[in-house]
Design an enzyme around this catalytic site. Structure first.
Site, mmCIF file in Angstrom:
data_model
loop_
_atom_site.group_PDB
_atom_site.id
_atom_site.type_symbol
_atom_site.label_atom_id
_atom_site.label_comp_id
_atom_site.label_asym_id
_atom_site.label_seq_id
_atom_site.Cartn_x
_atom_site.Cartn_y
_atom_site.Cartn_z
ATOM 1 C CB SER A 1 -0.906 -0.121 1.132
ATOM 2 O OG SER A 1 0.016 -0.341 2.475
ATOM 3 C CB CYS A 2 4.039 2.276 -1.908
ATOM 4 S SG CYS A 2 4.928 0.617 -1.497
#
Lengths: 216, 128
Positions: free
Chosen positions: A120-121
């Site tokens: 979930s950068c």
């Protein structure tokens, strides 16, 4: 157990007025934190500052200012397209997960959508921390295989001729979508324009608000 | 309709993406603390952010394989699991030490009157 409780008043677990209870997750966090503090890896006061910063000081308003400036300032827009990291830093937005930023610009021909399929950068300095749906498996997998369907979930229908380009974030590279400037905003200043820029429009799951929506 | 289209349709009809308004960043205090610890340990140089992203994505895949629908609400569970694993791999705290400390906090909580601050010293088995 119940029928025996009358004989075991001192360890009756049904009565919680005596003690406190921490959830299993809270226990694990306390265990880890207390060990890290003892070993000198973290300082509790510094953790509080970090939490406060991400809860209250960093959020999508930062990104909205970047977008609004790009809409009115041609030179800034050019810098944002060629060196987004520098352009964003120049407004004072620095920090983790913003080390290498790339800005992608929506046009009538092409719409950009950002995802991180692996984890979930997310570009924290300009958007804050990611919403729950961004971290969910359905979004992470479907953004790639069915971006038009994902946009439909968000109430967005693009013209069939508009291409959708999906950008997969990594630990090194984060993307910021520059949404299209809404019609009817000629002559507006940056502050008024920034109010039309939503978080979702900078991820690509939304469009900037129209002047009518901005008034609502 | 091709087989691939049918499959795609099936996948997409099951799991719509849930939208939200700008909700709270953290739902419970422990999520915020776990978040801050990872950032602080990265700053302290214990691991790089690439190592972190790799550990987190592994934990997410592991949880999915174990049946987690992974709708985003379990994200900080994965986050804490990744953190515990990296801390063990870097030799800072072994899983046994973490489990032992967890048990000590649990005893301390149960020995603390409701509403009072829970301190590790409240553990009845703590060394005097």
């Amino acid at each position: 157990m119940h029928e025996h409780s009358h004989g075991h008043h001192h360890d009756d677990r049904d009565h919680d007025h005596e003690g406190s209870e921490l959830s299993p997750m809270a226990l694990r966090v306390r265990a880890l934190e207390s060990i890290l503090v003892e070993k000198g890896y973290v300082d509790p006061a510094a953790l509080d500052v970090l939490i406060d910063t991400y809860e209250t000081k960093i959020g999508p308003r930062n990104g909205a200012r970047v977008v609004a400036k790009a809409w009115v300032d041609e030179e800034y827009r050019a810098l944002l397209r060629t060196d987004a990291t520098a352009a964003i830093h120049s407004l004072g937005f620095t920090g983790r997960q913003g080390e290498h930023m790339v800005a992608v610009e929506n046009t009538a021909e092409e719409h950009n959508l950002v995802v991180c399929t692996l984890c979930s950068c997310y570009p924290w300095p300009v958007l804050g921390l990611p919403p729950v749906w961004y971290k969910s498996a359905p979004y992470r997998s479907r953004a790639v295989i069915d971006p038009r369907g994902v946009l439909a979930d968000f109430g967005i229908t693009l013209p069939a001729a508009t291409r959708i380009r999906v950008w997969d974030s990594t630990a090194e590279t984060r993307y910021l979508v520059i949404p299209m400037r809404p019609a009817g905003t000629e002559g507006w200043d940056e502050e008024a324009l920034a109010r039309l820029v939503t978080r979702d429009s900078m991820i690509g799951t939304g469009l900037a608000r129209t002047p009518e929506e901005g008034r609502a | 309709m091709s087989a691939a289209d049918t499959l795609l349709d099936a996948v997409c009809s099951i799991t719509p993406v849930a939208r939200d308004a700008d909700g709270p960043v953290f739902r419970e205090p422990w999520e915020a603390e776990a978040f801050a610890m990872a950032v602080a340990l990265n700053e302290a140089g214990l691991f790089t952010w690439s190592e972190w992203a790799e550990a987190l994505s592994q934990e997410i895949r592991r949880a999915q394989a174990a049946g987690d629908p992974d709708l985003g609400d379990s994200y900080y569970h994965h986050w804490l699991a990744a953190l515990e694993r990296l801390v063990a791999e870097k030799g800072v705290a072994a899983p046994e030490a973490l489990a032992e400390r967890c048990a000590a906090w649990d005893r301390a909580a149960r020995a603390t009157p409701h509403g009072r601050p829970i301190l590790l010293e409240n553990d009845p088995l703590a060394p005097a």
